[in-house]
Write a protein that holds these residues in place. Structure first.
Motif, short mmCIF file in Angstrom:
data_model
loop_
_atom_site.label_atom_id
_atom_site.label_comp_id
_atom_site.label_asym_id
_atom_site.label_seq_id
_atom_site.Cartn_x
_atom_site.Cartn_y
_atom_site.Cartn_z
N PRO A 124 0.81 -1.23 0.00
CA PRO A 124 0.00 0.00 0.00
C PRO A 124 0.84 1.27 0.00
O PRO A 124 0.48 2.26 -0.65
CB PRO A 124 -0.82 -0.12 1.29
CG PRO A 124 -0.85 -1.58 1.59
CD PRO A 124 0.44 -2.15 1.09
N ASP A 125 1.98 1.27 0.71
CA ASP A 125 2.83 2.47 0.74
C ASP A 125 3.38 2.79 -0.64
O ASP A 125 3.39 3.94 -1.08
CB ASP A 125 3.99 2.29 1.73
CG ASP A 125 3.51 2.29 3.17
OD1 ASP A 125 2.48 2.95 3.44
OD2 ASP A 125 4.14 1.63 4.01
N CYS A 126 3.86 1.75 -1.33
CA CYS A 126 4.41 1.96 -2.67
C CYS A 126 3.31 2.37 -3.64
O CYS A 126 3.51 3.22 -4.51
CB CYS A 126 5.14 0.71 -3.17
SG CYS A 126 6.73 0.44 -2.36
N LEU A 127 2.14 1.77 -3.48
CA LEU A 127 1.02 2.11 -4.38
C LEU A 127 0.64 3.58 -4.23
O LEU A 127 0.37 4.27 -5.21
CB LEU A 127 -0.17 1.19 -4.06
CG LEU A 127 -1.36 1.28 -5.01
CD1 LEU A 127 -0.94 1.02 -6.44
CD2 LEU A 127 -2.44 0.29 -4.59
N CYS A 148 7.71 -5.25 -0.39
CA CYS A 148 7.10 -5.70 -1.64
C CYS A 148 8.13 -5.77 -2.76
O CYS A 148 9.25 -5.29 -2.62
CB CYS A 148 5.96 -4.76 -2.04
SG CYS A 148 6.51 -3.14 -2.63
N GLY A 149 7.71 -6.35 -3.88
CA GLY A 149 8.57 -6.37 -5.06
C GLY A 149 9.00 -7.77 -5.46
O GLY A 149 8.72 -8.75 -4.78
N PRO A 150 9.70 -7.86 -6.61
CA PRO A 150 10.16 -9.16 -7.09
C PRO A 150 11.32 -9.65 -6.23
O PRO A 150 12.09 -8.84 -5.71
CB PRO A 150 10.64 -8.85 -8.51
CG PRO A 150 11.07 -7.42 -8.46
CD PRO A 150 10.15 -6.75 -7.48
N ARG A 151 11.43 -10.94 -6.06
CA ARG A 151 12.53 -11.53 -5.28
C ARG A 151 13.05 -12.77 -6.01
O ARG A 151 14.05 -12.72 -6.68
CB ARG A 151 12.03 -11.96 -3.88
CG ARG A 151 11.44 -10.86 -3.02
CD ARG A 151 12.51 -9.98 -2.45
NE ARG A 151 12.00 -9.06 -1.42
CZ ARG A 151 11.51 -7.85 -1.65
NH1 ARG A 151 11.43 -7.39 -2.88
NH2 ARG A 151 11.10 -7.09 -0.65
#
Ligand SMILES: [Zn+2]
Ligand SMILES: [Zn+2]
Ligand SMILES: [Zn+2]
Length: 784
Positions: A124-127, A148-151
């Protein structure tokens, strides 16, 4: 060792500093755990350090006892969203008068950290930042943070650090680096951290035009093309998607024609939870599942008149719906010009999903009108995961993005081993110690492309977890590609080899998830699996331990005229099943029901009489196919289990209390270890009577489900009477059938059984390798 929630021995003066060593195990690396601990220590006024350890994180804290107690309590209660704490071990340590709290590098502890987290949806913060015109990452398609993000999909090898990921070629700008270095920042050690200034970029390439449109305009052009009914290939997290406007019948048909895929349901991505509620009637558990960081495709009840093209999921009452999980996907929905997009794995038939830009352009040239690409390389192919809420609990149908490579616990110690899985929907598993690491869904192991994907993923996971198998475990089926591969690999590397019966693996997997040693009554309700007698099993009642089983009962054998052709053409199964039930299949009534010409029927009967190309099967999946052929006239299927899924679907509004057709118990002498046979003769006769009497298709389908459930419950009662066993473990692909799973559990519990189902592992063949690993570990433990 004590649990963190209990204070260790109280010192006389509570204000004197004490020191504690804390080992936290679980999913705690690469998920923002270290900055979280740093902040907690700082807020509680504690000194010490934290570092990644082989199986978790090591913390030492020094300060007043009250502060340490509060710290330990908050460790559990305020865990970051992607982290999962399995255990906290606290030990006493001598104070050293340390001041300040540090985050130490893994090398300092002298141990390797092995964790690579799973890919996680935009938080939510990144969005918020993505859609905030004041933010420096406004509309940046690759923003992410430690939450969040790809790993998994961007990591080449351990340790999970930026130089080992496909972000290595994007040096951070000063602003990003400052965030990365600041323990109080949300982007502290966020390996894929990036911005417009320094990170990956997007562009659109139209097939007919070699000039690329870059940056902001790329998203706009993509939207224009989608709204014009074009087929887009869109690069995501684990591979390319093929996408069209899901509200346009014409666009959906265009995609189906080009992909040569007609019946198989397509997944639909919508903007947010409200949009998902508009297209599907969602239960609370389904909403929760949609919102998990893994963002799986969730199979949920369609709403009538939801605006989605009928051809997206023809013939069934469910729709696979999911929410955006990458910033680029959020951008496509941001201005609400598109409402729903078909997002299906970009591949031809059952080939692995395309990940590389050039590979995509070549393989998808005849399918996609244009490509939305980017230059952050995908290093691990990973399809979207698929899940459903079955009988009130989430169930995994396809375990891939968002779940891989998280480990699943084992109830016993395993030496390093590799379990290669089955044939369809292949997933392999590596085991060591108390954990099994399953690969992503690899698809069907039928061709070279499938085998290449298998090898590629195996090499990566072996490197990632530093597991060198000493034993290879495979299915009993001599003709599976995976069996041949396992034998060869074991020979080349001089490894031990263990074969595990398919349905024993299914049941043992379910047992292991619940820590059961057995014996239990295992219901393996499945499509096909090779049996110890050389026939094709799949409707089995197995008295199971982890290291072995006895076959207590099974669906009575019926021939599969044409062998695997009978799987693609359920009318063949129907003919075989009706004939086995003693019904005159050459009568005009039977021919009409099955949808066979007299000539075809005669040919099949001859095959069955002579036993040529008509193997015997006890599969429940095939019984469902036969019933779907008779009740719905489903002669040929476009995808696996289609007939059975449609039969379940048509009964969706029928009540569970509908009385079932009868099944009969034939033979069986447990003292002589002769299995009981569950006969479907009465079921077929009652079903045909209902058809003649004009009973509706939905009601007949409901009575069929109830009949099957009743037959297996009766068998379980017989098994309990013979052995005294009161625990039932259910597994196999037929457990994806909600009505069947629900009826079985309810009736078994009403009869006083304790019933166990899969939780983290799929009951279908995607979960097979976990069960194989369990059985092999148990066999090896017994030998030593
Ligand atoms: Zn984030
Ligand atoms: Zn930057
Ligand atoms: Zn199976």
């Amino acid at each position: 060792m004590t649990d963190g929630s209990q204070p260790v021995e109280e010192p006389r003066d509570a204000t004197l500093p004490v020191r504690r060593g804390v080992l936290v195990c679980g999913v705690v690396q690469g998920v923002g755990f270290r900055p979280f601990v740093y902040r907690l220590a700082w807020e509680e006024g504690l000194a010490g350090f934290i570092g990644n350890d082989t199986d978790g994180v090591t913390i030492e804290v020094e300060g007043p006892l009250a502060g340490i107690d509060a710290f330990l309590a908050r460790l559990r209660s305020e865990t970051p969203p992607l982290a999962r704490i399995d255990s906290i071990a606290v030990r006493e340590a001598a104070t050293i008068g340390e001041t300040g709290f540090r985050i130490v590098a893994s090398e300092v502890l002298g141990r390797v950290s092995t964790g690579i987290p799973a890919d996680a949806a935009t938080c939510p913060d990144c969005l918020r930042e993505l859609l905030d015109p004041q933010d420096r990452r406004y509309r940046y398609p690759f923003l992410n943070c430690t939450n969040c993000g790809p790993r998994f999909t961007i990591t080449r090898r351990i340790p999970y650090d930026r130089p080992q990921t496909s972000m290595a070629r994007f040096p951070m700008c000063a602003a990003c680096q400052a965030e990365y270095d600041d323990p109080r920042n949300r982007r502290f050690h966020a390996q894929p951290n990036a911005c417009w200034e320094c990170g990956p970029q997007v562009w659109v390439l139209q097939t007919a035009d070699s000039e690329a449109i870059c940056g902001e305009e790329a998203v706009e052009r993509t939207l224009q093309l989608l709204l014009a009914g074009k087929v887009m290939a869109i690069k995501g997290i684990g591979g390319f998607h093929l996408s069209v406007d899901a509200t346009s019948e014409a666009a959906v048909m265009r995609l189906r024609r080009r992909k040569h895929r007609y019946g198989k349901p397509l997944a639909v991505m919508v903007r947010d939870l409200d949009a998902a509620r508009a297209v599907c009637a969602l239960a609370a558990e389904e909403e929760a599942l949609l919102l998990t960081a893994a963002r799986p495709i969730v199979l949920a009840r369609k709403r009538e008149g939801n605006g989605i093209a009928a051809d997206v999921a023809p013939g069934i009452p469910w729709l696979g719906v999911f929410l955006p999980y990458a910033p680029l996907q959020h951008l496509l929905f941001a201005d609400q010009r598109v409402h729903a997009l078909v997002m299906t794995s970009a591949n031809l038939s059952e080939e692995p999903i395309a990940i590389d830009n050039e590979e995509a352009r070549m393989r998808l040239a005849g399918i996609a009108d244009a490509f939305l690409m980017h230059d952050r390389e995908i290093l691990q192919r990973c399809d979207d995961s698929v899940a459903a809420v079955v009988d009130g609990a989430p169930q995994l149908i396809r375990r891939a993005r968002g779940f891989v490579p998280l480990g699943v616990a084992l109830p016993l110690d395993a030496p390093p081993l590799l379990a290669v899985g089955g044939h369809l929907k292949n997933v392999f598993a590596l085991a060591r110690g108390r954990f099994v690491y399953q690969s992503q869904h690899l698809g069907d192991l039928e061709n070279l492309a499938g085998l290449d994907f298998f090898n590629e993923s195996l090499n990566h996971l072996m490197r990632t977890f530093e597991i060198e198998p000493r034993t290879v475990v495979h299915d009993l089926h001599p003709e599976y590609l995976s069996t041949g591969w396992a034998r060869e690999w074991a020979q080349v590397h001089g490894l031990g080899l263990i074969a595990v019966q398919h349905h024993h693996a299914h049941v043992a997997g379910c047992m292991a998830e619940h820590g059961l040693q057995g014996p239990v009554i295992g219901l393996a309700l499945d499509g096909t699996g090779y049996g110890t007698d050389g026939h094709i099993w799949g409707g089995e009642v197995l008295l199971s331990r982890l290291d072995g089983f006895e076959r207590f009962a099974h669906l009575d054998y019926v021939p599969m005229p044409g062998s695997t052709a009978a799987i693609r053409e359920p009318w063949r199964m129907a003919l075989g099943a009706l004939r086995a039930a003693g019904i005159d299949v050459m009568s005009s009534e039977a021919l009409g029901l099955v949808g066979a010409t007299e000539k075809d029927a005669r040919l099949l009967c001859r095959m069955m009489e002579r036993g040529v190309n008509a193997p015997l099967t006890s599969s429940l999946g095939r019984l469902f196919d036969a019933a779907a052929a008779v009740v719905l006239g489903r002669r040929v299927v476009d995808y696996e289990a289609q007939a059975a899924i449609e039969l379940e679907g048509i009964a969706v509004n029928e009540r569970d209390e509908e009385p079932g057709y009868a099944m009969e118990m034939v033979g069986g002498d447990w003292a002589a270890r002769e299995p009981l046979r569950i006969g479907a003769g009465p079921l077929w006769r009652e079903l045909l009577n209902d058809l003649r009497a004009g009973v509706s298709q939905p009601r007949i389908a409901a009575r069929f489900h109830a009949g099957v459930a009743g037959g297996f419950v009766q068998t379980a009662l017989r098994a309990r009477a013979a052995t005294g066993i009161g625990q039932v473990a259910m597994s196999g692909g037929c457990l994806h059938n909600r009505r069947l799973a629900r009826l079985l559990r309810a009736e078994l519990q009403a009869a006083g059984f304790e019933v166990f189902q899969h939780v983290r592992v799929s009951p279908g063949d995607g979960g097979l390798s976990y069960g194989q690993a369990v059985v092999a570990a148990a066999m090896l433990a017994k030998r030593s």
